[in-house]
Design a protein around this motif. Structure first.
Motif, PDB file in Angstrom:
ATOM      1  N   UNK A 227     -15.838   1.866   9.640  1.00 15.03           N
ATOM      2  CA  UNK A 227     -15.357   1.717   8.271  1.00 15.03           C
ATOM      3  C   UNK A 227     -13.960   2.292   8.113  1.00 15.03           C
ATOM      4  N   UNK A 228     -13.720   3.451   8.717  1.00 16.98           N
ATOM      5  CA  UNK A 228     -12.397   4.073   8.638  1.00 16.98           C
ATOM      6  C   UNK A 228     -11.344   3.175   9.278  1.00 16.98           C
ATOM      7  N   UNK A 229     -11.692   2.518  10.360  1.00 19.00           N
ATOM      8  CA  UNK A 229     -10.758   1.625  11.050  1.00 19.00           C
ATOM      9  C   UNK A 229     -10.357   0.459  10.150  1.00 19.00           C
ATOM     10  N   UNK A 230     -11.330  -0.221   9.590  1.00 19.21           N
ATOM     11  CA  UNK A 230     -11.049  -1.371   8.728  1.00 19.21           C
ATOM     12  C   UNK A 230     -10.309  -0.938   7.463  1.00 19.21           C
ATOM     13  N   UNK A 231     -10.683   0.200   6.941  1.00 16.95           N
ATOM     14  CA  UNK A 231     -10.042   0.747   5.738  1.00 16.95           C
ATOM     15  C   UNK A 231      -8.569   1.041   5.998  1.00 16.95           C
ATOM     16  N   UNK A 232      -8.286   1.749   7.107  1.00 14.56           N
ATOM     17  CA  UNK A 232      -6.902   2.096   7.440  1.00 14.56           C
ATOM     18  C   UNK A 232      -6.076   0.845   7.730  1.00 14.56           C
ATOM     19  N   UNK A 233      -6.652  -0.117   8.430  1.00 20.28           N
ATOM     20  CA  UNK A 233      -5.927  -1.350   8.739  1.00 20.28           C
ATOM     21  C   UNK A 233      -5.601  -2.133   7.480  1.00 20.28           C
ATOM     22  N   UNK A 234      -6.550  -2.229   6.563  1.00 21.44           N
ATOM     23  CA  UNK A 234      -6.323  -2.986   5.331  1.00 21.44           C
ATOM     24  C   UNK A 234      -5.233  -2.335   4.486  1.00 21.44           C
ATOM     25  N   UNK A 235      -5.282  -1.008   4.331  1.00 12.52           N
ATOM     26  CA  UNK A 235      -4.274  -0.308   3.525  1.00 12.52           C
ATOM     27  C   UNK A 235      -2.898  -0.436   4.171  1.00 12.52           C
ATOM     28  N   UNK A 236      -2.840  -0.262   5.495  1.00 13.79           N
ATOM     29  CA  UNK A 236      -1.572  -0.381   6.207  1.00 13.79           C
ATOM     30  C   UNK A 236      -0.977  -1.776   6.044  1.00 13.79           C
ATOM     31  N   UNK A 237      -1.780  -2.799   6.206  1.00 13.80           N
ATOM     32  CA  UNK A 237      -1.270  -4.165   6.125  1.00 13.80           C
ATOM     33  C   UNK A 237      -0.788  -4.502   4.713  1.00 13.80           C
ATOM     34  N   UNK A 238      -1.558  -4.109   3.707  1.00 11.85           N
ATOM     35  CA  UNK A 238      -1.166  -4.408   2.320  1.00 11.85           C
ATOM     36  C   UNK A 238       0.152  -3.726   1.977  1.00 11.85           C
ATOM     37  N   UNK A 239       0.274  -2.448   2.315  1.00 14.19           N
ATOM     38  CA  UNK A 239       1.515  -1.739   2.017  1.00 14.19           C
ATOM     39  C   UNK A 239       2.674  -2.277   2.839  1.00 14.19           C
ATOM     40  N   UNK A 240       2.411  -2.672   4.078  1.00 13.50           N
ATOM     41  CA  UNK A 240       3.472  -3.236   4.921  1.00 13.50           C
ATOM     42  C   UNK A 240       4.020  -4.521   4.303  1.00 13.50           C
ATOM     43  N   UNK A 241       3.127  -5.382   3.830  1.00 16.56           N
ATOM     44  CA  UNK A 241       3.564  -6.642   3.207  1.00 16.56           C
ATOM     45  C   UNK A 241       4.416  -6.360   1.980  1.00 16.56           C
ATOM     46  N   UNK A 242       3.989  -5.393   1.159  1.00 19.62           N
ATOM     47  CA  UNK A 242       4.743  -5.056  -0.053  1.00 19.62           C
ATOM     48  C   UNK A 242       6.116  -4.497   0.302  1.00 19.62           C
ATOM     49  N   UNK A 243       6.167  -3.570   1.265  1.00 17.64           N
ATOM     50  CA  UNK A 243       7.430  -2.955   1.643  1.00 17.64           C
ATOM     51  C   UNK A 243       8.346  -3.952   2.343  1.00 17.64           C
ATOM     52  N   UNK A 244       7.772  -4.819   3.136  1.00 21.84           N
ATOM     53  CA  UNK A 244       8.565  -5.848   3.822  1.00 21.84           C
ATOM     54  C   UNK A 244       9.269  -6.740   2.812  1.00 21.84           C
ATOM     55  N   UNK A 245       8.525  -7.140   1.798  1.00 21.62           N
ATOM     56  CA  UNK A 245       9.111  -7.993   0.775  1.00 21.62           C
ATOM     57  C   UNK A 245      10.160  -7.234  -0.037  1.00 21.62           C
TER      58      UNK A 245
END
Length: 331
Positions: free
Chosen positions: A172-190
């Motif tokens: 659960x921690x793995x999926x949680x960390x990956x989801x948060x990282x990806x969402x924030x990465x997309x926002x910051x990239x844009x």
């Protein structure tokens, strides 16, 4: 006349269209594949993703805005303690804990930005270092709140979305960390591909010229410093929630120093440099410490020197120059 119009049109610099390259897609498929290929290393990879998010927050101010910092762990630790204290006192819902950590760290970053953005590089180093040291000692003195050197224990984090329990295997921690990282990465990239992001690069390259085109330099720097602090707070909250423990080490100077090493390894001013640098640093630390626990820092230092001497711009910079060289040699 048509030729002049065509040449003038060609000279206009356009914003990035935001499209994802095949290499970027492959990069984000790697952690998905790792979930199935390396089930025994889920905890370590989750830690790498959290540290990568933390490094990403520093890259926003160092790599894009040119603000040097030696106390960025202050915002990481502040986010960790915010989520931890909420969980200890009965509010263990993880998503709202992330938002609370981002708000607290961002507010503190906004207040600190007035001291940071107006100085030179040396002044910024000393101010950020001083803020980090003061917050560390404040947490140490307030042991009745933070737990002091023993750390904040007794955290009880609720199930994610009320369904997924944080298990010992780290799924659960793995999926949680990956989801948060990806969402924030997309926002910051844009964000960095927007006019605001381009203005940060302009400030880094020539801050004295930007007011001539109507840019409020201090206001832009304060904004990105606040965003960077909020992202660091989210990273700290992620670590606290997935490990269910917060210690003074989250506020320590060594954590800020390690973050600079990670960015030098991966390459500053490149979003993927922060993530790649975190992966290389933590995997090297894990493997070398396993082989030689007493002298692992020697080999990390040797790797850092080699990167600085032979791969200017970090791993990403070296890979980019190698790719350009191969393209020039190809027919």
């Amino acid at each position: 006349m048509k030729l002049l119009n065509r040449s003038a049109h060609a000279s206009v610099h356009r914003l990035a269209d935001g499209r994802w390259s095949p290499l970027e897609i492959a990069f984000w498929l790697l952690p998905v594949a790792s979930y199935f290929l390396f089930p025994g290393y889920l905890v370590l990879i989750a830690q790498i993703m959290i540290v990568g998010l933390f490094a990403l927050s520093l890259d926003l101010i160092l790599g894009y805005a040119g603000i040097v910092s030696l106390g960025h762990a202050a915002f990481f630790g502040l986010g960790a303690y915010t989520a931890g204290l909420l969980a200890v006192h009965g509010w263990g819902e993880p998503i709202s804990g992330l938002f609370a950590a981002a708000a607290v760290a961002g507010a503190f970053g906004y207040l600190c930005s007035f001291l940071v953005v107006r100085g030179s590089d040396l002044t910024r180093l000393m101010v950020t270092l001083g803020i980090g040291l003061m917050l560390f000692e404040a947490a140490n003195k307030a042991a009745f709140i933070t737990g002091g050197v023993d750390g904040l224990s007794g955290m009880a984090v609720d199930n994610l979305f009320g369904v997924f329990e944080f298990d010992l295997f780290g799924k659960t921690a793995y999926c949680y960390a990956l989801a948060v990282l990806f969402i924030l990465f997309v926002v910051l990239r844009r964000m960095l591909q927007s006019p605001f992001g381009l203005s940060l690069t302009g400030i880094r390259e020539g801050g004295r010229r930007m007011p001539a085109i109507g840019v409020d330099v201090n206001r832009r720097l304060a904004a990105i410093f606040t965003i960077s602090a909020a992202v660091a707070g989210v990273a700290g909250a992620l670590l606290a929630q997935t490990t269910q423990f917060v210690g003074l080490e989250s506020l320590s100077f060594s954590r800020s120093a390690d973050l600079l090493i990670i960015l030098v390894l991966g390459g500053t001013g490149r979003l993927y440099g922060a993530l790649i640098g975190a992966a290389v640093f933590m995997i090297a630390q894990d493997q070398i410490a396993g082989l030689n626990p007493a002298y692992w820092q020697f080999w990390i230092g040797l790797l850092l020197v080699a990167i600085v001497l032979f791969a200017r711009g970090g791993i990403m910079g070296g890979a980019d120059r190698l790719w350009q060289s191969l393209r020039r040699k190809s027919p």
